[in-house]
Structure formats: structure tokens, C-alpha cells
Scaffold this motif. Structure first.
Motif, PDB file in Angstrom:
ATOM      1  N   ASN A  26     -68.687 -31.253 -10.213  1.00  0.00           N
ATOM      2  CA  ASN A  26     -67.301 -31.022  -9.800  1.00  0.00           C
ATOM      3  C   ASN A  26     -67.064 -29.545  -9.491  1.00  0.00           C
ATOM      4  OD1 ASN A  26     -64.431 -32.093  -9.575  1.00  0.00           O
ATOM      5  ND2 ASN A  26     -64.205 -30.362 -10.967  1.00  0.00           N
ATOM      6  N   ASN A  27     -67.587 -28.663 -10.340  1.00  0.00           N
ATOM      7  CA  ASN A  27     -67.397 -27.224 -10.130  1.00  0.00           C
ATOM      8  C   ASN A  27     -68.085 -26.737  -8.859  1.00  0.00           C
ATOM      9  OD1 ASN A  27     -65.872 -26.985 -12.459  1.00  0.00           O
ATOM     10  ND2 ASN A  27     -67.611 -26.409 -13.720  1.00  0.00           N
ATOM     11  N   GLY A  30     -66.869 -30.111  -5.803  1.00  0.00           N
ATOM     12  CA  GLY A  30     -65.566 -30.770  -5.788  1.00  0.00           C
ATOM     13  C   GLY A  30     -64.906 -30.684  -4.423  1.00  0.00           C
ATOM     14  N   GLU A  89     -56.182 -40.474  -9.131  1.00  0.00           N
ATOM     15  CA  GLU A  89     -56.281 -40.621 -10.587  1.00  0.00           C
ATOM     16  C   GLU A  89     -57.016 -41.919 -10.902  1.00  0.00           C
ATOM     17  OE1 GLU A  89     -52.019 -42.775 -11.523  1.00  0.00           O
ATOM     18  OE2 GLU A  89     -52.144 -40.596 -11.598  1.00  0.00           O
ATOM     19  N   ARG A 117     -57.961 -35.372  -7.870  1.00  0.00           N
ATOM     20  CA  ARG A 117     -57.142 -34.158  -8.007  1.00  0.00           C
ATOM     21  C   ARG A 117     -57.607 -33.266  -9.134  1.00  0.00           C
ATOM     22  NH1 ARG A 117     -51.252 -36.606  -7.115  1.00  0.00           N
ATOM     23  NH2 ARG A 117     -52.309 -38.301  -8.129  1.00  0.00           N
ATOM     24  N   LYS A 118     -57.942 -33.905 -10.256  1.00  0.00           N
ATOM     25  CA  LYS A 118     -58.506 -33.179 -11.391  1.00  0.00           C
ATOM     26  C   LYS A 118     -59.671 -34.011 -11.910  1.00  0.00           C
ATOM     27  CE  LYS A 118     -55.443 -35.323 -14.683  1.00  0.00           C
ATOM     28  NZ  LYS A 118     -55.138 -35.384 -16.042  1.00  0.00           N
ATOM     29  N   PRO A 119     -60.713 -33.355 -12.389  1.00  0.00           N
ATOM     30  CA  PRO A 119     -61.853 -34.135 -12.880  1.00  0.00           C
ATOM     31  C   PRO A 119     -61.471 -34.908 -14.133  1.00  0.00           C
ATOM     32  CG  PRO A 119     -62.149 -31.811 -13.385  1.00  0.00           C
ATOM     33  CD  PRO A 119     -60.914 -31.920 -12.537  1.00  0.00           C
ATOM     34  N   GLU A 120     -61.797 -36.195 -14.151  1.00  0.00           N
ATOM     35  CA  GLU A 120     -61.521 -37.013 -15.334  1.00  0.00           C
ATOM     36  C   GLU A 120     -62.588 -38.090 -15.446  1.00  0.00           C
ATOM     37  OE1 GLU A 120     -57.782 -39.202 -15.048  1.00  0.00           O
ATOM     38  OE2 GLU A 120     -57.985 -39.270 -12.874  1.00  0.00           O
TER      39      GLU A 120
END
Length: 130
Positions: A26-27, A30, A89, A117-120
Motif C-alpha cells: 500500500n505504501n 497505493g 471501504e 481510500r484507506k488501507p484496511e
């Protein structure tokens, strides 16, 4: 001195390495499409010393007949299915998809990685009856 009574998770070391690889990918990648992230994750998992198979066919059988074949994004040996998403999400339908994959195999642990949108991530468990 008290001993820890915390239960051990099935495939704990494998899932820890996989989750670390997920955040690394992701870093570094992404924002890319899902297939690029899946390939990057496969590379990161292999670099972590895990055996990875990509796009593994998972046949679904009923009364001796194959009904259909799912395709798992990744299977990390000895037995963790990883499903990759790029949704805004994680939704219940994503977890249900991974549960179907687990039911189609003899595997019990799945990881759902969302590069949205955000890593999960979510850990999905399908316990087999004895």
C-alpha cells in the motif's frame, strides 16, 4: 510471573507476514489498479519467504458435479486465502465472497485486503466441523 493465556491464532505467523506485506505494498503502490496491487502483494509475500500461488481455481462441487469455479486472488501456503480489493471501504459482500472461497476449499483462514481510500483488512474464519 503470570503466563500469557492469550490463544494462538491459526497461521498466526503467516497472517502477520501477510499483513505487513499488505501495508508495504500500500505504501509503495497505493492507487494502482487491483491487478497491479495483487501482483505487488504476491512479490512482497514471496520476498517475506512465503509460498504464494496466484489466481488459484477453486471448484465448487455438489453431488459429485462441479457447479462453478471461483478464482482466489492469492493462496499463501500452508493455507491462507487472500482476497484483494480497491473499494472505497470493506463491505459485508466482500467478506461473504471470501467466506465462499473458504467453503469451496479445506482452508479455514482468509485475509481480505482493501487498498481503497484507506488501507484496511479483515480476517475471515471458516471453522470446519470435526
Amino acid at each position: 510471573m503470570k503466563r500469557s493465556t492469550q490463544p494462538t491464532l491459526l497461521y498466526e505467523e503467516t497472517t502477520k507476514l501477510a499483513i505487513g506485506a499488505f501495508f508495504d505494498v500500500n505504501n509503495e503502490l497505493g492507487g494502482f489498479p487491483e491487478f497491479v496491487l495483487r501482483r505487488g502483494l504476491a512479490v512482497a509475500l514471496a520476498d517475506a519467504g512465503l509460498t504464494v500461488r496466484e489466481e488459484v481455481p477453486l471448484p465448487v462441487w455438489f453431488r459429485g458435479r462441479r457447479l462453478t469455479t471461483f478464482k482466489a486472488d492469492l493462496i499463501v501456503d500452508p493455507g491462507v486465502i487472500i482476497e484483494v480489493k480497491t473499494a472505497p471501504e470493506l463491505l459485508a459482500v466482500h467478506k461473504a465472497q471470501l467466506m465462499h472461497y473458504l467453503k469451496a476449499t479445506r482452508l479455514e483462514i482468509g485475509l481480505l485486503f482493501n487498498f481503497g481510500r484507506k488501507p484496511e483488512f479483515a480476517r475471515v474464519i471458516h471453522q470446519r466441523s470435526a
